[in-house]
Scaffold this active site. Structure first.
Site, PDB file in Angstrom:
ATOM      1  N   THR A  81      -2.580  34.144 -11.383  1.00 34.50           N
ATOM      2  CA  THR A  81      -3.276  34.278 -12.761  1.00 34.50           C
ATOM      3  C   THR A  81      -4.845  33.789 -12.527  1.00 34.50           C
ATOM      4  O   THR A  81      -5.539  34.586 -13.136  1.00 34.50           O
ATOM      5  CB  THR A  81      -2.651  32.988 -13.459  1.00 34.50           C
ATOM      6  OG1 THR A  81      -1.206  33.045 -13.170  1.00 34.50           O
ATOM      7  CG2 THR A  81      -3.148  32.721 -14.762  1.00 34.50           C
ATOM      8  N   LEU A  82      -5.340  32.822 -11.756  1.00 41.15           N
ATOM      9  CA  LEU A  82      -6.750  32.520 -11.498  1.00 41.15           C
ATOM     10  C   LEU A  82      -7.257  33.709 -10.886  1.00 41.15           C
ATOM     11  O   LEU A  82      -8.468  34.164 -11.369  1.00 41.15           O
ATOM     12  CB  LEU A  82      -6.878  31.331 -10.947  1.00 41.15           C
ATOM     13  CG  LEU A  82      -6.398  30.209 -11.709  1.00 41.15           C
ATOM     14  CD1 LEU A  82      -6.538  28.805 -10.962  1.00 41.15           C
ATOM     15  CD2 LEU A  82      -7.251  30.010 -12.977  1.00 41.15           C
ATOM     16  N   GLY A 123      -0.467  25.812 -20.834  1.00 37.52           N
ATOM     17  CA  GLY A 123      -0.213  24.486 -19.758  1.00 37.52           C
ATOM     18  C   GLY A 123      -1.720  23.872 -19.723  1.00 37.52           C
ATOM     19  O   GLY A 123      -1.558  22.482 -19.549  1.00 37.52           O
ATOM     20  N   ASP A 154      -0.787  27.948  -8.312  1.00 38.50           N
ATOM     21  CA  ASP A 154       0.574  28.366  -7.380  1.00 38.50           C
ATOM     22  C   ASP A 154       0.495  29.303  -6.613  1.00 38.50           C
ATOM     23  O   ASP A 154      -0.047  29.163  -5.718  1.00 38.50           O
ATOM     24  CB  ASP A 154       1.788  28.440  -8.716  1.00 38.50           C
ATOM     25  CG  ASP A 154       3.250  28.251  -8.284  1.00 38.50           C
ATOM     26  OD1 ASP A 154       3.579  27.348  -7.560  1.00 38.50           O
ATOM     27  OD2 ASP A 154       3.868  29.463  -8.114  1.00 38.50           O
ATOM     28  N   SER A 155       0.614  30.423  -7.024  1.00 37.66           N
ATOM     29  CA  SER A 155       0.560  31.675  -6.126  1.00 37.66           C
ATOM     30  C   SER A 155      -1.035  31.908  -6.089  1.00 37.66           C
ATOM     31  O   SER A 155      -1.416  32.513  -5.159  1.00 37.66           O
ATOM     32  CB  SER A 155       1.423  32.850  -6.535  1.00 37.66           C
ATOM     33  OG  SER A 155       0.688  33.343  -7.856  1.00 37.66           O
TER      34      SER A 155
HETATM   35  P1  IMP Z   1       0.305  31.483 -10.423  1.00 34.63           P
HETATM   36  O1  IMP Z   1      -0.390  32.539 -10.992  1.00 34.63           O
HETATM   37  O2  IMP Z   1       1.479  31.418  -9.729  1.00 34.63           O
HETATM   38  O3  IMP Z   1      -0.870  30.415  -9.539  1.00 34.63           O
HETATM   39  O4  IMP Z   1       0.859  30.486 -11.519  1.00 34.63           O
HETATM   40  C1  IMP Z   1      -0.112  29.436 -12.150  1.00 34.63           C
HETATM   41  C2  IMP Z   1       0.641  28.872 -13.487  1.00 34.63           C
HETATM   42  O5  IMP Z   1       2.073  28.931 -13.446  1.00 34.63           O
HETATM   43  C3  IMP Z   1       0.349  27.762 -13.717  1.00 34.63           C
HETATM   44  O6  IMP Z   1      -1.069  27.800 -14.536  1.00 34.63           O
HETATM   45  C4  IMP Z   1       1.227  27.023 -14.569  1.00 34.63           C
HETATM   46  O7  IMP Z   1       1.108  27.614 -16.030  1.00 34.63           O
HETATM   47  C5  IMP Z   1       2.630  27.820 -14.142  1.00 34.63           C
HETATM   48  N1  IMP Z   1       3.102  26.691 -12.962  1.00 34.63           N
HETATM   49  C6  IMP Z   1       3.076  26.499 -11.789  1.00 34.63           C
HETATM   50  N2  IMP Z   1       3.544  26.035 -10.889  1.00 34.63           N
HETATM   51  C7  IMP Z   1       4.238  25.216 -11.840  1.00 34.63           C
HETATM   52  C8  IMP Z   1       4.931  23.980 -12.177  1.00 34.63           C
HETATM   53  O8  IMP Z   1       5.087  23.303 -11.263  1.00 34.63           O
HETATM   54  N3  IMP Z   1       5.434  23.667 -13.313  1.00 34.63           N
HETATM   55  C9  IMP Z   1       5.244  24.152 -14.373  1.00 34.63           C
HETATM   56  N4  IMP Z   1       4.445  25.443 -14.564  1.00 34.63           N
HETATM   57  C10 IMP Z   1       3.960  25.916 -13.104  1.00 34.63           C
HETATM   58 MG    MG Z   2      -1.441  27.516 -16.547  1.00 32.95          MG
END
Ligand code: IMP
Ligand code: MG
Length: 178
Positions: A111-112, A48, A107-108
């Site tokens: 990942t970070l 991404g 997002d959540s």
């Molecule tokens: P998290 O671990 O839920 O914070 O997910 C983060 C990762 O999910 C981001 O780095 C993206 O790769 C993917 N992601 C989160 N939101 C979106 C979206 O709206 N479109 C596409 N990919 C997303």
């Molecule tokens: Mg990403």
């Protein structure tokens, strides 16, 4: 079911303005943090943050190096599975280095949070996070994003590296997928 539609959300021009602002702030901060002959280590999250990372590092004025990681994410759906694992780990050792993680959207936060903990475990001098976008409404775990481009609403976005089932990453602008 009707076909998915793309609605313009963040233009190429707006993205590049955000990139320049972030790069200027990062360059300013690390100018004083880095010692002579020390490089900032960018850890860019694939796939991404490919384009964001590439644009960001080309606007950075302090000495730097780049590395890539790939973490498991959404697969084909639009919901995170909640578990994170490495598909590709760092090549450089973060030990004793100033590390800046680069992601395109938080997002959540899982990942970070996972990646920051992983890097912190090998005793870096510092770890900070830079993300182009953040969806605060979706946060499940606390993660500090030291350098944030912009907050966005809880909508599914594609383009500029963001995908839906691996499609749309190559679009230069960001769209909402409805
Ligand atoms: P998290 O671990 O839920 O914070 O997910 C983060 C990762 O999910 C981001 O780095 C993206 O790769 C993917 N992601 C989160 N939101 C979106 C979206 O709206 N479109 C596409 N990919 C997303
Ligand atoms: Mg990403």
């Amino acid at each position: 079911m009707a076909e998915s539609q793309l609605h313009p959300s963040i233009s190429q021009a707006k993205i590049q303005a955000l990139v320049k602002t972030l790069a200027a702030k990062i360059s300013e901060d690390y100018k004083t943090l880095l010692e002579p002959n020390e490089d900032l280590l960018f850890v860019i999250t694939l796939k991404g943050a490919l384009f964001f990372g590439a644009d960001l590092v080309r606007n950075i004025s302090v000495p730097s190096q780049i590395d890539f990681v790939r973490l498991s994410s959404y697969g084909k759906g639009t919901q995170s599975s909640g578990t994170v694992r490495f598909l590709k780990d760092l090549e450089a050792s973060p030990q004793g280095r100033h590390v800046l993680i680069v992601d395109e959207i938080v997002d959540s936060g899982r990942t970070l949070q996972f990646l920051r903990k992983h890097i912190e475990a090998s005793n870096p001098k510092s770890v900070r996070i830079c993300s182009l976008l953040s969806k605060p409404a979706r946060r499940e775990v606390d993660v500090v994003v030291e350098y944030l481009g912009a907050q966005v609403e809880d909508r599914f976005l594609v383009g500029y590296g963001l995908d839906h089932a691996e499609r749309y990453r190559n679009l230069p602008d960001i769209y909402e997928l409805k």
